[in-house]
Design an enzyme around this catalytic site. Structure first.
Site, PDB file in Angstrom:
ATOM      1  N   ASN A  96      35.724  31.876  35.141  1.00  0.00           N
ATOM      2  CA  ASN A  96      34.276  31.898  34.157  1.00  0.00           C
ATOM      3  C   ASN A  96      35.387  31.697  32.835  1.00  0.00           C
ATOM      4  O   ASN A  96      34.913  32.846  32.061  1.00  0.00           O
ATOM      5  CB  ASN A  96      34.260  32.998  34.106  1.00  0.00           C
ATOM      6  CG  ASN A  96      34.388  34.666  34.436  1.00  0.00           C
ATOM      7  OD1 ASN A  96      35.048  34.129  35.137  1.00  0.00           O
ATOM      8  ND2 ASN A  96      33.416  35.493  34.039  1.00  0.00           N
ATOM      9  N   ASP A 306      35.765  43.271  41.893  1.00  0.00           N
ATOM     10  CA  ASP A 306      34.974  42.450  41.183  1.00  0.00           C
ATOM     11  C   ASP A 306      35.106  42.302  39.624  1.00  0.00           C
ATOM     12  O   ASP A 306      33.806  42.717  38.179  1.00  0.00           O
ATOM     13  CB  ASP A 306      33.133  42.625  41.316  1.00  0.00           C
ATOM     14  CG  ASP A 306      32.191  40.647  41.000  1.00  0.00           C
ATOM     15  OD1 ASP A 306      32.735  40.260  40.804  1.00  0.00           O
ATOM     16  OD2 ASP A 306      31.058  41.292  40.814  1.00  0.00           O
TER      17      ASP A 306
END
Length: 417
Positions: A96, A306
């Protein structure tokens, strides 16, 4: 690299020295002796730390570092420094970025930026071009450049035929496909778990159904196509049951859970703190209990921080408009230790390596040194002073955590705080 590690309690079930306190002699990066009392054979650096424990190096299957394109959030160099300070000797970095890592050259760039660090950077390539979910990206070319898996970070693949083709194509070179478990049309404008708390707060909810529908679809596709599927960051009780049943059928599926989804419930959003806005959202205690059971019985294959640094402009806004995500590397060990014992924590932080092509290296003579150093018996309140990341969106801020990470020794580099 020649060093002598003194009085280290070894936590490594694969080692014959598991749960014993030993000196470890390392010469040219390789363990040459492990004994209870070793003398320094030369002018070797000695490492002696309070209540020193040592384990195989830890692994995180989902981190974001921003670079290229979002260096204001963090950079690869500082991200790897953060990972090392947090005890991780290898991390898989999501795509990303801007531009999205979706071709051979992008993977090569990421690997070059990550070279010569104690922590090994493992690039994850985008599954689709620009992570738009329309056309498959150059999966094989990225694989040859060193991509360890393929994933449109936090973006679900709406087209089931595209996912079917991805699984079939990647199977030709044993590629690992990741699929974010969320049915967007069910989510709508939801921003937190759909439950009593969302009603009380007046926020639109994300039902557990959105995750479970998508997992069901992908498991049917996997059964049809074969291949290798990893489902990142599951969060519901039913998701655990679905994956448990799929494994019983013999499907090649693995999954992970984010540490914060094991720790916090949706009640934590009561004061609209946007650091608690994560995806998948924080669920209920019933879901947390099922996730913990899934970890213990092997249904859930690995945990992840995460880790997703976000600048203040994306977090210090109204809850509906805030971006999803939290940093998590720095708090991973301390949070897990408040939930599990030391041995279980180390197990969770080291399992899952093989799925992403990371070889395990036990603490044994003739093996390369790839280890994490820590003290499991300290308590502290996590604060901004514990943050190494450039961004400070920490869900664990002000939480009392257990355990201190000293750092890592890997890739012939000593990275201690």
């Amino acid at each position: 690299m020649n060093i002598l590690i003194k009085s280290a309690t070894i936590i490594d079930p694969q080692s014959e020295f598991h749960n014993t306190t030993q000196d470890i002699l390392v010469e040219n990066g390789v363990i040459t002796k492990i004994e209870s009392n070793l003398t320094n054979p030369g002018n070797y650096q000695e490492i002696a730390l309070e209540n020193l424990h040592i384990s195989q190096g830890w692994f995180d299957s989902s981190v974001c570092f921003g670079e290229p394109g979002f260096e204001e959030r963090d950079t690869i160099e500082n991200g790897l420094k953060t990972a090392a300070a947090s005890g991780f000797t290898s991390v898989a970095m999501n795509a990303n970025t801007h531009p999205v890592i979706d071709c051979n050259a992008d993977v090569t760039f990421a690997k070059a930026k990550g070279a010569n660090h104690a922590t090994t950077l493992l690039p994850i390539g985008a599954l689709t071009v620009e992570s738009k979910g329309v056309d498959l990206a150059e999966l094989y070319d990225m694989n040859t450049a060193g991509a360890v898996a393929f994933y449109d970070y936090k973006k679900s693949i709406a087209n089931p035929n595209l996912m079917k083709i991805a699984l079939q194509y990647a199977a030709n070179f044993n590629g690992l496909v990741l699929s974010f478990p969320q049915e967007d049309k069910v989510v709508g404008h939801g921003v937190m778990n759909e439950h009593i708390t969302s009603t009380r707060l007046g926020l639109k909810g994300i039902p557990a159904l959105a995750e479970e529908l998508h997992i069901t679809r992908d498991l049917f596709l996997l059964e049809y196509t074969g291949g290798k599927l990893h489902i990142p960051t599951i969060s519901t009780k039913k998701s655990v049951e679905l994956i448990r049943d799929a494994k019983a059928k013999g499907l090649d599926v693995t999954c992970s859970v984010a540490i914060h989804n094991l720790y916090f419930t949706d009640d934590s959003l009561i004061d609209f703190n946007t650091n608690f806005k994560v995806l998948p959202p924080l669920r209920t205690q019933t879901d947390i209990d099922a996730l913990k059971t899934g970890l213990k019985d092997g249904t859930i294959d690995m945990i992840t921080s995460d880790h997703n640094p976000l600048d203040v402009e994306h977090k210090k806004v109204e809850f509906d408009h805030a971006a999803y995500g939290t940093i998590g590397l720095e708090s991973a060990f301390g949070a897990l230790q408040t939930l599990f014992g030391t041995e279980q924590t180390v197990k969770l932080l080291t399992q899952g390596k093989n799925r992403f092509g990371v070889s395990e290296s036990s603490i044994s003579v003739e093996n390369k040194l790839d280890v994490t150093l820590f003290n499991p018996n300290t308590e502290y309140v996590f604060s901004k002073s514990n943050i190494v990341s450039k961004s400070a969106n920490a869900i664990f801020e002000n939480e009392t955590l257990k355990g201190q990470v000293y750092g890592i020794i890997a890739n012939n580099i000593i990275a201690l705080k």
